[in-house]
Design an enzyme around this catalytic site. Structure first.
Site, short mmCIF file in Angstrom:
data_model
loop_
_atom_site.label_atom_id
_atom_site.label_comp_id
_atom_site.label_asym_id
_atom_site.label_seq_id
_atom_site.Cartn_x
_atom_site.Cartn_y
_atom_site.Cartn_z
N ARG A 1 12.34 -7.95 29.08
CA ARG A 1 12.74 -6.60 29.47
C ARG A 1 11.58 -5.83 30.10
O ARG A 1 11.74 -5.08 31.05
CB ARG A 1 13.25 -5.87 28.22
CG ARG A 1 13.88 -4.54 28.44
CD ARG A 1 14.84 -4.16 27.29
NE ARG A 1 14.38 -4.54 25.96
CZ ARG A 1 13.70 -3.74 25.14
NH1 ARG A 1 13.38 -2.54 25.51
NH2 ARG A 1 13.34 -4.15 23.94
N LYS B 1 0.82 -1.22 0.00
CA LYS B 1 0.00 0.00 0.00
C LYS B 1 0.85 1.27 0.00
O LYS B 1 0.56 2.22 -0.72
CB LYS B 1 -0.95 0.00 1.20
CG LYS B 1 -2.09 -1.01 1.01
CD LYS B 1 -3.03 -1.05 2.17
CE LYS B 1 -4.16 -2.04 1.88
NZ LYS B 1 -5.16 -2.08 2.94
N ILE C 1 23.00 2.23 12.47
CA ILE C 1 24.35 2.00 13.02
C ILE C 1 24.28 1.86 14.55
O ILE C 1 24.87 0.95 15.14
CB ILE C 1 25.29 3.14 12.57
CG1 ILE C 1 25.60 2.88 11.10
CG2 ILE C 1 26.58 3.17 13.40
CD1 ILE C 1 26.37 3.92 10.41
N GLU D 1 3.52 -1.07 14.04
CA GLU D 1 4.25 0.18 14.29
C GLU D 1 4.80 0.72 12.98
O GLU D 1 5.43 0.00 12.22
CB GLU D 1 5.42 -0.08 15.25
CG GLU D 1 6.18 1.20 15.58
CD GLU D 1 7.40 0.96 16.46
OE1 GLU D 1 7.37 1.35 17.63
OE2 GLU D 1 8.38 0.36 15.96
P1 0O2 Z 1 13.86 -3.86 17.16
O1 0O2 Z 1 15.02 -4.78 17.11
O2 0O2 Z 1 14.00 -2.73 16.22
O3 0O2 Z 1 12.54 -4.55 17.02
P2 0O2 Z 1 11.12 0.63 24.47
O4 0O2 Z 1 10.29 0.59 25.68
O5 0O2 Z 1 11.66 2.01 24.15
O6 0O2 Z 1 12.19 -0.40 24.45
P3 0O2 Z 1 8.73 0.49 22.86
O7 0O2 Z 1 7.92 0.77 24.07
O8 0O2 Z 1 8.26 -0.61 21.98
O9 0O2 Z 1 10.23 0.20 23.25
O10 0O2 Z 1 8.69 1.78 22.01
P4 0O2 Z 1 9.76 2.62 21.24
O11 0O2 Z 1 10.64 3.35 22.19
O12 0O2 Z 1 8.96 3.44 20.31
O13 0O2 Z 1 10.69 1.58 20.46
C1 0O2 Z 1 10.22 0.88 19.39
C2 0O2 Z 1 11.32 0.67 18.40
O14 0O2 Z 1 11.94 1.94 18.07
C3 0O2 Z 1 12.49 -0.16 18.87
O15 0O2 Z 1 12.16 -1.51 18.77
C4 0O2 Z 1 13.58 0.27 17.89
O16 0O2 Z 1 13.36 -0.29 16.61
C5 0O2 Z 1 13.32 1.75 17.80
N1 0O2 Z 1 14.11 2.44 18.82
C6 0O2 Z 1 13.67 2.96 19.97
N2 0O2 Z 1 14.67 3.53 20.66
C7 0O2 Z 1 15.78 3.38 19.91
C8 0O2 Z 1 17.16 3.77 20.08
O17 0O2 Z 1 17.56 4.39 21.06
N3 0O2 Z 1 18.03 3.42 19.09
C9 0O2 Z 1 17.63 2.74 17.96
N4 0O2 Z 1 18.54 2.45 17.05
N5 0O2 Z 1 16.34 2.34 17.79
C10 0O2 Z 1 15.44 2.66 18.75
P5 0O2 Z 1 12.95 -2.62 19.61
O18 0O2 Z 1 11.98 -3.63 20.06
O19 0O2 Z 1 13.75 -1.95 20.69
O20 0O2 Z 1 13.98 -3.24 18.62
#
Ligand code: 0O2
Length: 272
Positions: A59, A23, A154, A140
């Site tokens: 976590r 989409k 990175i 998301e």
């Molecule tokens: P993956 O491996 O990408 O799936 P949180 O409580 O912050 O850990 P939440 O509540 O799901 O997570 O919400 P948030 O903060 O919006 O984070 C969702 C995703 O945003 C993360 O998924 C990452 O992909 C990205 N993200 C958030 N914070 C950071 C950061 O500091 N650095 C980077 N590089 N990415 C970030 P996951 O599940 O952590 O990981």
């Protein structure tokens, strides 16, 4: 949980990622076909890996049976834009749709994470059709610029490598890089209209050339080969002049010639 059950759980999310990717890519195509600037440059999608889901459950202290209710990013879409201004346009496009409902927003652009992470996240409710009937899931959508994406990709790899023990000198470098990314996005925004103009005229040029070549190919079927060969040489000559107005003029002339051949063909058909 058994492997088969994981597959069953993830199946609707896989479908959602596929559908959403199609989409959003289609939105890019629609913009291009209407000669409009597309705020979306690239779309990527992924289903969260089982290990990443398990890590997140641990976590956040979420029980396994609450997985689907509590984890919003099992289905993840990433939308890459050229400019920070495009991000609001993408949100507007999503808000205007009837197949996606925004349930929450996380604005890490105005509220940069301590790590330096910048991105705009939307959690949407989206319905997929399964064998058991419709299923409403959460997905998301991460919307960010190319520069933000470069930094976060990175930083994500380094987070994976060091877990909670990232060396201070690397953390500092990443923080400096995050500042540089903010400055880069800002600089790019300041020449946004020039960049957009350049991209639009490059697209117009591409379409014009495609149209001319199609016209020449059609003429090849109905007219004298030597005449078409001359037209083709003339096209190359004008193309090398790198002058859009000349190319447009040539395009109009070619249209008139093609129209003449079409009228001739209709008359001949009619006489037969
Ligand atoms: P993956 O491996 O990408 O799936 P949180 O409580 O912050 O850990 P939440 O509540 O799901 O997570 O919400 P948030 O903060 O919006 O984070 C969702 C995703 O945003 C993360 O998924 C990452 O992909 C990205 N993200 C958030 N914070 C950071 C950061 O500091 N650095 C980077 N590089 N990415 C970030 P996951 O599940 O952590 O990981």
């Amino acid at each position: 949980m058994e492997i088969q059950l994981w597959r069953q759980i993830l199946c609707p999310y896989e479908l959602a990622v596929k559908e959403l990717t199609v989409k959003f890519n289609h939105l890019i195509k629609e913009h291009h076909e209407k000669d409009l600037y597309s705020p979306i440059t690239q779309v990527m999608g992924r289903v969260k890996s089982v290990t990443s889901i398990l890590d997140k459950l641990q976590r956040k202290n979420i029980p396994l049976d609450k997985l689907e209710e509590e984890i919003d990013d099992i289905a993840g879409i990433r939308i890459i834009c050229q400019f920070v201004e495009d991000i609001a346009k993408v949100e507007e496009l999503i808000r205007g749709r009837s197949d996606m409902e925004i349930v929450s927003v996380k604005d890490y652009i105005h509220h940069i994470k301590p790590s330096g992470y910048r991105s705009y996240h939307l959690i949407i409710a989206y319905t997929v059709e399964t064998l058991q009937g419709p299923k409403k899931i959460h997905a998301e959508i991460q919307i960010r610029t190319m520069a933000m994406d470069f930094w976060s990709t990175i930083e994500h790899s380094l987070q994976y490598k060091y877990k909670a023990n990232m060396p201070e000198h690397i953390r500092k470098r990443l923080s400096n890089a995050a500042d540089a990314i903010v400055a880069l996005d800002h600089e790019m925004s300041s020449v946004r209209s020039d960049i957009m103009d350049a991209q639009n005229s490059s697209m117009t040029n591409l379409k014009l050339v495609e149209d001319i070549l199609n016209n020449i190919e059609n003429l090849y079927r109905v007219s004298n080969k030597r005449e078409v060969s001359k037209i083709q040489d003339e096209f190359y000559r004008i193309y090398q002049m790198n002058d859009m107005e000349q190319l447009k003029h040539f395009h109009r002339q070619l249209d008139i010639i093609s129209e003449g051949y079409r009228a001739q063909a209709v008359t001949t058909d009619f006489e037969e």
